[in-house]
Design a protein around this motif. Structure first.
Motif, PDB file in Angstrom:
ATOM      1  N   GLY A  96      17.458  16.373  30.533  1.00  0.00           N
ATOM      2  CA  GLY A  96      18.535  16.073  31.462  1.00  0.00           C
ATOM      3  C   GLY A  96      19.193  17.358  31.891  1.00  0.00           C
ATOM      4  N   PRO A  97      20.153  17.260  32.796  1.00  0.00           N
ATOM      5  CA  PRO A  97      20.823  18.461  33.289  1.00  0.00           C
ATOM      6  C   PRO A  97      21.583  19.178  32.173  1.00  0.00           C
ATOM      7  CG  PRO A  97      21.671  16.471  34.362  1.00  0.00           C
ATOM      8  CD  PRO A  97      20.634  16.042  33.394  1.00  0.00           C
ATOM      9  N   LYS A  98      21.477  20.500  32.172  1.00  0.00           N
ATOM     10  CA  LYS A  98      22.181  21.340  31.197  1.00  0.00           C
ATOM     11  C   LYS A  98      22.930  22.440  31.944  1.00  0.00           C
ATOM     12  CE  LYS A  98      18.787  21.111  27.426  1.00  0.00           C
ATOM     13  NZ  LYS A  98      17.491  20.667  27.881  1.00  0.00           N
ATOM     14  N   PHE A  99      23.927  23.020  31.286  1.00  0.00           N
ATOM     15  CA  PHE A  99      24.630  24.168  31.847  1.00  0.00           C
ATOM     16  C   PHE A  99      25.083  25.086  30.726  1.00  0.00           C
ATOM     17  CE2 PHE A  99      28.071  21.327  30.809  1.00  0.00           C
ATOM     18  CZ  PHE A  99      29.088  22.163  30.385  1.00  0.00           C
ATOM     19  N   THR A 158      28.117  36.730  27.386  1.00  0.00           N
ATOM     20  CA  THR A 158      28.154  36.108  26.062  1.00  0.00           C
ATOM     21  C   THR A 158      28.363  34.614  26.230  1.00  0.00           C
ATOM     22  OG1 THR A 158      29.096  38.108  25.086  1.00  0.00           O
ATOM     23  CG2 THR A 158      29.365  36.063  23.836  1.00  0.00           C
ATOM     24  N   PRO A 159      27.540  33.775  25.601  1.00  0.00           N
ATOM     25  CA  PRO A 159      27.717  32.327  25.723  1.00  0.00           C
ATOM     26  C   PRO A 159      29.076  31.873  25.199  1.00  0.00           C
ATOM     27  CG  PRO A 159      25.568  32.833  24.798  1.00  0.00           C
ATOM     28  CD  PRO A 159      26.352  34.120  24.817  1.00  0.00           C
ATOM     29  N   VAL A 160      29.726  31.043  25.975  1.00  0.00           N
ATOM     30  CA  VAL A 160      31.030  30.487  25.637  1.00  0.00           C
ATOM     31  C   VAL A 160      30.894  29.013  25.289  1.00  0.00           C
ATOM     32  CG1 VAL A 160      33.308  29.922  26.603  1.00  0.00           C
ATOM     33  CG2 VAL A 160      32.269  32.142  27.078  1.00  0.00           C
ATOM     34  N   VAL A 161      30.155  28.293  26.128  1.00  0.00           N
ATOM     35  CA  VAL A 161      29.947  26.864  25.923  1.00  0.00           C
ATOM     36  C   VAL A 161      28.675  26.450  26.656  1.00  0.00           C
ATOM     37  CG1 VAL A 161      31.298  26.027  27.893  1.00  0.00           C
ATOM     38  CG2 VAL A 161      31.152  24.629  25.867  1.00  0.00           C
ATOM     39  N   ALA A 162      27.994  25.455  26.109  1.00  0.00           N
ATOM     40  CA  ALA A 162      26.841  24.841  26.772  1.00  0.00           C
ATOM     41  C   ALA A 162      27.023  23.339  26.692  1.00  0.00           C
ATOM     42  CB  ALA A 162      25.529  25.247  26.100  1.00  0.00           C
ATOM     43  N   GLY A 163      26.379  22.650  27.601  1.00  0.00           N
ATOM     44  CA  GLY A 163      26.481  21.200  27.596  1.00  0.00           C
ATOM     45  C   GLY A 163      25.497  20.590  28.554  1.00  0.00           C
ATOM     46  N   GLY A 164      25.582  19.302  28.669  1.00  0.00           N
ATOM     47  CA  GLY A 164      24.704  18.609  29.586  1.00  0.00           C
ATOM     48  C   GLY A 164      24.784  17.115  29.392  1.00  0.00           C
ATOM     49  N   TRP A 218      27.019  15.876  26.285  1.00  0.00           N
ATOM     50  CA  TRP A 218      27.099  16.661  25.051  1.00  0.00           C
ATOM     51  C   TRP A 218      27.611  18.052  25.420  1.00  0.00           C
ATOM     52  CZ3 TRP A 218      24.284  21.190  24.559  1.00  0.00           C
ATOM     53  CH2 TRP A 218      23.244  21.373  25.472  1.00  0.00           C
ATOM     54  N   GLN A 219      28.271  18.688  24.494  1.00  0.00           N
ATOM     55  CA  GLN A 219      28.800  20.030  24.745  1.00  0.00           C
ATOM     56  C   GLN A 219      29.125  20.685  23.410  1.00  0.00           C
ATOM     57  OE1 GLN A 219      32.665  20.377  26.825  1.00  0.00           O
ATOM     58  NE2 GLN A 219      31.596  21.715  28.249  1.00  0.00           N
ATOM     59  N   LEU A 220      28.936  21.989  23.352  1.00  0.00           N
ATOM     60  CA  LEU A 220      29.369  22.745  22.184  1.00  0.00           C
ATOM     61  C   LEU A 220      29.760  24.142  22.602  1.00  0.00           C
ATOM     62  CD1 LEU A 220      26.710  24.401  20.085  1.00  0.00           C
ATOM     63  CD2 LEU A 220      26.022  23.080  22.046  1.00  0.00           C
ATOM     64  N   GLY A 221      30.676  24.699  21.851  1.00  0.00           N
ATOM     65  CA  GLY A 221      31.148  26.039  22.169  1.00  0.00           C
ATOM     66  C   GLY A 221      31.641  26.753  20.932  1.00  0.00           C
ATOM     67  N   LEU A 258      29.142   7.448  32.789  1.00  0.00           N
ATOM     68  CA  LEU A 258      29.042   8.605  31.894  1.00  0.00           C
ATOM     69  C   LEU A 258      29.780   8.214  30.620  1.00  0.00           C
ATOM     70  CD1 LEU A 258      29.967  11.558  34.281  1.00  0.00           C
ATOM     71  CD2 LEU A 258      27.679  10.716  33.706  1.00  0.00           C
ATOM     72  N   GLN A 259      29.242   8.633  29.468  1.00  0.00           N
ATOM     73  CA  GLN A 259      29.929   8.314  28.224  1.00  0.00           C
ATOM     74  C   GLN A 259      29.869   9.487  27.259  1.00  0.00           C
ATOM     75  OE1 GLN A 259      27.761   4.756  27.129  1.00  0.00           O
ATOM     76  NE2 GLN A 259      26.441   5.897  25.711  1.00  0.00           N
ATOM     77  N   LEU A 260      30.831   9.498  26.350  1.00  0.00           N
ATOM     78  CA  LEU A 260      30.940  10.514  25.307  1.00  0.00           C
ATOM     79  C   LEU A 260      31.304   9.823  24.001  1.00  0.00           C
ATOM     80  CD1 LEU A 260      33.342  12.971  27.187  1.00  0.00           C
ATOM     81  CD2 LEU A 260      30.859  13.206  26.996  1.00  0.00           C
TER      82      LEU A 260
END
Length: 162
Positions: A52-55, A62-68, A80-83, A115-117
């Motif tokens: 699925g889409p990621k960012f 320097t990575p700060v946060v990723a998710g998708g 989903w997201q983590l930082g 969309l759900q979390l």
């Protein structure tokens, strides 16, 4: 400071984030996986395998946060997201702005109606961010939902029915 956002996430960026993950995100990972000890390798493989889409948001490279998002079923996508702690402390405004925009774009897609979390119960500061900053609404507390028996809370954003 240069803030950049990319839609292609490199494995080394996920490695950095998994090795520097926020403690509350580690606690949630443990609850959801049922592991007793956090395993960065397992987290890296899980994030890399999400279809699925990621960012990724970088601050001076320097990575700060990723998710998708990953598709749960037709029309329904879960985020989903983590930082890192440092990333959130220094760049919370950018993270919020980019995350809100990406969520808005995702929900605007014609094939998406929900969309759900999920979050580990007790992450009240995170839940406030979901509601106030991202436009999600709390739907339910899921008793003993996590692999370790902890409760989880479900949030959603939905498209209005035509």
């Amino acid at each position: 400071m240069t803030i950049t956002v990319h839609n292609q996430v490199m494995i080394e960026e996920l490695v950095y984030l998994a090795r520097n993950m926020r403690p509350d995100e580690i606690e949630q990972d443990l609850a959801m996986t049922g592991l007793t000890e956090y395993d960065p390798e397992q987290a890296i493989l899980k994030m890399a395998a999400v279809h699925g889409p990621k960012f990724i948001i970088l601050a001076d490279y320097t990575p700060v946060v990723a998710g998708g998002f990953w598709q749960v079923r037709s029309g329904v996508w879960e985020g989903w997201q983590l930082g890192t702690m440092e990333g959130w402390d220094k760049h919370w405004w950018h993270i919020t702005r980019v995350t809100r925009k990406l969520n808005d774009r995702m929900l605007a897609r014609p094939e998406v109606h929900r969309l759900q979390l999920y979050g580990l119960a007790g992450r009240d500061k995170t839940f406030e961010w979901y509601e106030r900053s991202l436009g999600y609404r709390r739907e339910a507390t899921l008793s003993r939902y996590c692999a370790n028996g902890a409760d989880a809370v479900l949030f959603a954003r939905t498209k209005e029915a035509a």
